[in-house]
Write an enzyme that holds these catalytic residues in place. Structure first.
Site, PDB file in Angstrom:
ATOM      1  N   ARG A 294     -25.621   7.086   3.140  1.00 59.21           N
ATOM      2  CA  ARG A 294     -26.904   7.039   2.437  1.00 59.21           C
ATOM      3  C   ARG A 294     -27.150   8.349   1.687  1.00 59.21           C
ATOM      4  NH1 ARG A 294     -29.848   5.351   6.300  1.00 59.21           N
ATOM      5  NH2 ARG A 294     -31.411   6.928   6.750  1.00 59.21           N
TER       6      ARG A 294
ATOM      7  N   ASP B 201     -41.207  14.397   1.725  1.00 57.70           N
ATOM      8  CA  ASP B 201     -41.249  12.997   1.317  1.00 57.70           C
ATOM      9  C   ASP B 201     -42.581  12.590   0.701  1.00 57.70           C
ATOM     10  OD1 ASP B 201     -38.611  12.185   1.930  1.00 57.70           O
ATOM     11  OD2 ASP B 201     -39.108  12.246   4.055  1.00 57.70           O
TER      12      ASP B 201
ATOM     13  N   ASP C  19     -31.824  13.905   0.376  1.00 58.92           N
ATOM     14  CA  ASP C  19     -32.887  12.961   0.004  1.00 58.92           C
ATOM     15  C   ASP C  19     -33.925  13.598  -0.918  1.00 58.92           C
ATOM     16  OD1 ASP C  19     -31.735  12.737   2.619  1.00 58.92           O
ATOM     17  OD2 ASP C  19     -33.140  11.158   3.157  1.00 58.92           O
TER      18      ASP C  19
ATOM     19  N   THR D  54     -25.225  17.945   9.344  1.00 58.16           N
ATOM     20  CA  THR D  54     -25.731  16.587   9.231  1.00 58.16           C
ATOM     21  C   THR D  54     -26.872  16.395  10.209  1.00 58.16           C
ATOM     22  OG1 THR D  54     -25.080  14.269   8.964  1.00 58.16           O
ATOM     23  CG2 THR D  54     -24.294  15.390  10.950  1.00 58.16           C
TER      24      THR D  54
ATOM     25  N   GLY E 233     -24.168  24.044   5.810  1.00 60.35           N
ATOM     26  CA  GLY E 233     -24.500  22.638   5.760  1.00 60.35           C
ATOM     27  C   GLY E 233     -24.303  21.988   7.112  1.00 60.35           C
TER      28      GLY E 233
ATOM     29  N   TRP F 253     -28.020   8.814  -2.166  1.00 64.39           N
ATOM     30  CA  TRP F 253     -29.135   9.625  -2.689  1.00 64.39           C
ATOM     31  C   TRP F 253     -28.619  10.599  -3.742  1.00 64.39           C
ATOM     32  CZ3 TRP F 253     -33.128   7.088  -1.702  1.00 64.39           C
ATOM     33  CH2 TRP F 253     -33.602   6.765  -0.424  1.00 64.39           C
TER      34      TRP F 253
END
Length: 394
Positions: free
Chosen positions: A243, A110, A171, A231, A229, A247
């Site tokens: 969300r 980030d 994200d 979550t 994959g 993204w």
């Protein structure tokens, strides 16, 4: 919450009133926070100061969301031209420069969110050398998170943490603009090359065949093979976190703008079509797309705000006017609902811009609260709707 269909007399009038209300809140928050930082989410609809963390005091520049506060100040300057917003935004550059120089809470992808809004923007607009140098240092640090041979950017944590090793998240598509800017600024293509490869990996693996997305995905760090994959904040590994899907709309669209690969625009359209197909009657998604009206679950206004921005970005990349208009219309419907049913205009107790967001429902963090990123993207959506030809910071 129960939404009612109350619409302003026109989108232009509604947006103008919403901008005025949002700026009143930004003004109040300048007085409250100044060059300190609000928490990630509100508590009972009010942001407290960011709690002490990473050895830093209350209100310090730690965590992944702090740049959304100066980001809002830059948007306020765009909307008004008022130099007091410029001064307020620039007051944060020293903090971000110190953060990267002193190595404070940098173990995250980030850095793209953090330094694009807080330092790339002033470097572009004012030529501030401190901001430029801090953003380039952040880009260099982000490059240390590129894991070969997979070529992905690790999302969170120490690079030797076995739980985080080899994991990226959707994200991350919003963090690559820092690397594209670094290549443009320095002439060194290795930053952009890393972003291109990372984005290609996400397009191939984090986007499912049915058009939904995983929140997180793992690669084998020795062979580079894609693994699985999962979550982290969605309802289940096989549901679709709202969300994250938002993204995907915005992130694939942004990367298409930087890279020009038609496959990325197609991925953004796929994400958009799935997101729009699962919207409830008031056009604001529940926190996971598995849920709909009557589920008793919470909406995530931040997902809606991100999607509203992403849909316009997507439309801007399309050459077919009918398709572009469809996505712009969907963005306007979402923004209209956020203005009419989720904004804090008329809620003087709150210092957020919009209510009814969700940070992390599985961990019961920031549920049915304002969120700092939701506020930023709501104001960005208003800015896009207000200023023709607005120049994106991304």
């Amino acid at each position: 919450m129960t939404a009612t269909d109350v619409r302003p007399s026109s989108d232009a009038e509604g947006s103008a009133a919403a901008v005025a209300a949002a700026l009143r809140t930004v003004d109040a928050n300048i007085a409250t926070f100044g060059d300190r930082y609000p928490a990630d989410t509100t508590d009972a609809n009010r942001y407290p100061l960011r709690p002490p963390s990473a050895g830093q005091p209350e209100g310090a520049n730690v965590g992944w969301t702090t740049s959304f506060w100066p980001g809002m100040l830059w948007l306020a300057h765009d909307l008004t031209g008022d130099d007091r917003y410029l001064r307020a935004a620039l007051s944060h550059v020293d903090s971000f420069a110190a953060r990267v120089t002193d190595g404070i809470d940098l173990d995250t992808h980030d850095l793209g969110f953090l330094y694009t809004l807080a330092c790339v923007t002033p470097a572009r607009r004012t030529g501030d050398p401190r901001a430029r140098d801090a953003a380039l240092a952040a880009a260099d640090h982000l490059m240390t998170r590129v894991l070969e041979p997979a070529g992905i950017i690790q999302a969170w944590g120490d690079l030797n943490d076995p739980r985080q090793r080899g994991r990226t998240i959707i994200d991350s598509l919003m963090n690559t603009p820092l690397l594209f800017w670094a290549s443009q600024t320095t002439g060194d293509d290795r930053y952009a090359a890393a972003a291109r490869r990372h984005t290609a990996q996400l397009r191939q693996h984090i986007l499912r065949p049915d058009g939904t997305t995983f929140h997180t995905f793992y690669w084998d760090t020795d062979s580079g093979a894609p693994l699985r994959g999962e979550t982290e904040q969605g309802h289940s590994d096989h549901s679709c976190w709202a969300r994250g899907q938002a993204w995907g709309i915005y992130g694939f669209s942004l990367n298409h703008r930087h890279i020009g690969d038609p496959a990325l625009l197609a991925a953004a359209r796929t994400c958009a079509d799935r997101f729009l197909a699962h919207l409830p009657d008031d056009h604001v998604a529940y926190w996971d797309l598995e849920f709909g009206d009557g589920s008793g679950q919470e909406r995530d206004s931040s997902a809606a705000a991100i999607a509203a921005c992403g849909l316009v970005e997507l439309a801007d990349g399309l050459t077919d006017p009918a398709s572009a208009d469809r996505y712009r219309t969907a963005a306007a419907e979402i923004l209209r609902s956020l203005i009419g049913h989720y904004s804090t205009d008329g809620h003087p107790v709150s210092n957020a811009l919009i209510l009814h967001g969700v940070y992390d429902k599985p961990k019961s963090v920031g549920v049915d609260e304002g969120t700092l990123w939701g506020d930023y993207f709501y104001l960005e959506a208003l800015t896009r709707a207000t200023i023709a030809g607005w120049t994106s910071p991304w």
